[in-house]
Enzyme design. Structure first.
Site, PDB file in Angstrom:
ATOM      1  N   ASP A  65     -10.203  15.521  72.460  1.00 35.24           N
ATOM      2  CA  ASP A  65      -9.516  16.602  73.165  1.00 35.24           C
ATOM      3  C   ASP A  65     -10.486  17.552  73.853  1.00 35.24           C
ATOM      4  OD1 ASP A  65     -10.475  17.550  70.738  1.00 35.24           O
ATOM      5  OD2 ASP A  65      -8.507  17.843  69.865  1.00 35.24           O
TER       6      ASP A  65
ATOM      7  N   ASP B 254      -2.293  23.358  60.304  1.00 33.77           N
ATOM      8  CA  ASP B 254      -0.878  23.014  60.457  1.00 33.77           C
ATOM      9  C   ASP B 254      -0.660  21.496  60.418  1.00 33.77           C
ATOM     10  OD1 ASP B 254      -1.930  22.189  62.861  1.00 33.77           O
ATOM     11  OD2 ASP B 254      -0.671  23.458  64.140  1.00 33.77           O
TER      12      ASP B 254
ATOM     13  N   HIS C  52      -2.292  19.236  62.219  1.00 33.33           N
ATOM     14  CA  HIS C  52      -2.505  18.500  63.475  1.00 33.33           C
ATOM     15  C   HIS C  52      -3.719  17.590  63.413  1.00 33.33           C
ATOM     16  CE1 HIS C  52      -4.977  22.129  65.215  1.00 33.33           C
ATOM     17  NE2 HIS C  52      -5.810  21.225  64.767  1.00 33.33           N
TER      18      HIS C  52
ATOM     19  N   GLU D 272       0.118  19.064  67.911  1.00 34.67           N
ATOM     20  CA  GLU D 272       0.703  20.131  67.114  1.00 34.67           C
ATOM     21  C   GLU D 272       2.018  19.650  66.486  1.00 34.67           C
ATOM     22  OE1 GLU D 272      -1.232  22.341  66.480  1.00 34.67           O
ATOM     23  OE2 GLU D 272      -1.977  23.538  68.139  1.00 34.67           O
TER      24      GLU D 272
HETATM   25  C1  F6R Z   1     -10.976  18.861  67.452  1.00 31.67           C
HETATM   26  C2  F6R Z   1      -9.769  18.351  66.797  1.00 31.67           C
HETATM   27  C3  F6R Z   1      -8.999  19.205  65.855  1.00 31.67           C
HETATM   28  C4  F6R Z   1      -9.844  19.595  64.635  1.00 31.67           C
HETATM   29  C5  F6R Z   1      -9.030  20.467  63.677  1.00 31.67           C
HETATM   30  C6  F6R Z   1      -9.855  20.947  62.501  1.00 31.67           C
HETATM   31  O1  F6R Z   1     -11.538  17.895  68.313  1.00 31.67           O
HETATM   32  O2  F6R Z   1      -9.407  17.240  67.062  1.00 31.67           O
HETATM   33  O3  F6R Z   1      -7.852  18.522  65.439  1.00 31.67           O
HETATM   34  O4  F6R Z   1     -10.257  18.437  63.977  1.00 31.67           O
HETATM   35  O5  F6R Z   1      -8.511  21.574  64.350  1.00 31.67           O
HETATM   36  O6  F6R Z   1     -10.856  21.812  62.940  1.00 31.67           O
HETATM   37  P1  F6R Z   1     -12.010  22.311  61.937  1.00 31.67           P
HETATM   38  O7  F6R Z   1     -12.827  21.105  61.623  1.00 31.67           O
HETATM   39  O8  F6R Z   1     -12.787  23.312  62.734  1.00 31.67           O
HETATM   40  O9  F6R Z   1     -11.319  22.868  60.750  1.00 31.67           O
END
Ligand code: F6R
Length: 263
Positions: A67, A136, A138, A143
């Site tokens: 992403d 959440d 994701h 989301e």
């Molecule tokens: C980022 C991504 C997100 C993160 C998630 C957890 O490329 O795909 O889904 O993996 O938001 O983020 P952290 O590791 O910062 O807790």
């Protein structure tokens, strides 16, 4: 789903890096799906060490990031492109032509998303996808409520994600509201998946996606539909799992288990 519980963040990171390194050694032109965020930082650090000290070769590896924020230039210090170069790519012998990160400043996000999907397909698809998980539930920026059939597309971020990610920006207002993200369907197409998570604040959501019902309200639960998904957690993130004893038994008897199930 194989669940591996390690005693610390460092051990979780080493284990996930070893899994990735094993796949690169088996297939030099591995197509790797990559995530950003705090969670994979230790994994990337260990991959850099494996490259520098043990010669792990990235020269033929292709990567696709999950992403990118819409509206950010690839060189912006908060872009996921910048994150990847700072934390992994510039420290290993990857060919920049083999690196793909969604382009946040594209004029035509929809066309870009179709191009990205086609590019993944042209390379033969993702061999190993690395994932983190949001508070959440994701995966990537899928989301709650994202379709399990979704493909790479533009997604509006939810309030919790904007708040969670504001730690990287000067103010919460600076956090982009939209992102290009691979879809749940795109992720499930990967041949193998590994999700990593650490810390107490991920414990509840980890219990939900591993042991709860499959639901688009927690998009990580889609991994229950995948035949080769591995979850690597540290002790804190695993603290709310009910079947910990079983996962640890499988880990401690891995060779016997592998012989029996051929994995
Ligand atoms: C980022 C991504 C997100 C993160 C998630 C957890 O490329 O795909 O889904 O993996 O938001 O983020 P952290 O590791 O910062 O807790």
């Amino acid at each position: 789903m194989e669940v591996i519980i390690k005693s610390s963040y460092e051990e979780m990171s080493k284990t996930s890096a070893q899994i990735i390194a094993r796949e690169i050694k088996k297939k030099h032109d591995l197509v790797l799906g990559l995530a950003t965020g705090d969670t994979p930082l230790g994994t990337y650090k260990e991959l850099v060490r494996l490259h520098k000290e043990e010669g792990l070769d990235f020269s033929k590896v292709k990567t696709f990031n999950l992403d990118e924020y819409i509206g950010l230039d690839p060189l912006d210090k908060n872009s996921y492109n910048h994150f990847m170069w700072e934390n992994l790519f510039k420290h290993v012998n990857i060919n920049s032509e083999n690196v793909y990160v969604p382009q946040g400043n594209t004029d035509d996000p929809e066309e870009f998303c179709s191009w990205y999907e086609k590019k993944i397909e042209e390379t033969g698809g993702i061999d190993l996808q690395i994932l983190g998980i949001g508070g959440d539930g994701h995966i990537a920026f899928n989301e709650p409520g994202s379709s399990f059939a979704s493909r790479t597309r533009v997604k509006a971020l939810v309030k919790q994600t904007i708040e969670d990610n504001s730690r990287f920006f000067d103010t919460e207002e600076d956090v982009p509201r939209f992102a290009i993200t691979m879809g749940v369907g795109s992720i499930l197409d990967a041949k193998k998946i590994i999700l990593i998570a650490n810390g107490k604040n991920k414990a509840a959501v980890c219990a939900e996606f591993i042991e709860g019902p499959i639901t688009s309200q927690i998009t990580a639960s889609a991994l229950q539909l995948h035949t080769l998904a591995t979850v690597v957690l540290d002790d804190e993130a695993s603290s709310k799992l009910k079947r910990k004893e079983y996962y640890n038994w499988v880990r401690d008897n891995k060779q016997t288990v592998q012989k029996r199930i051929g994995r």
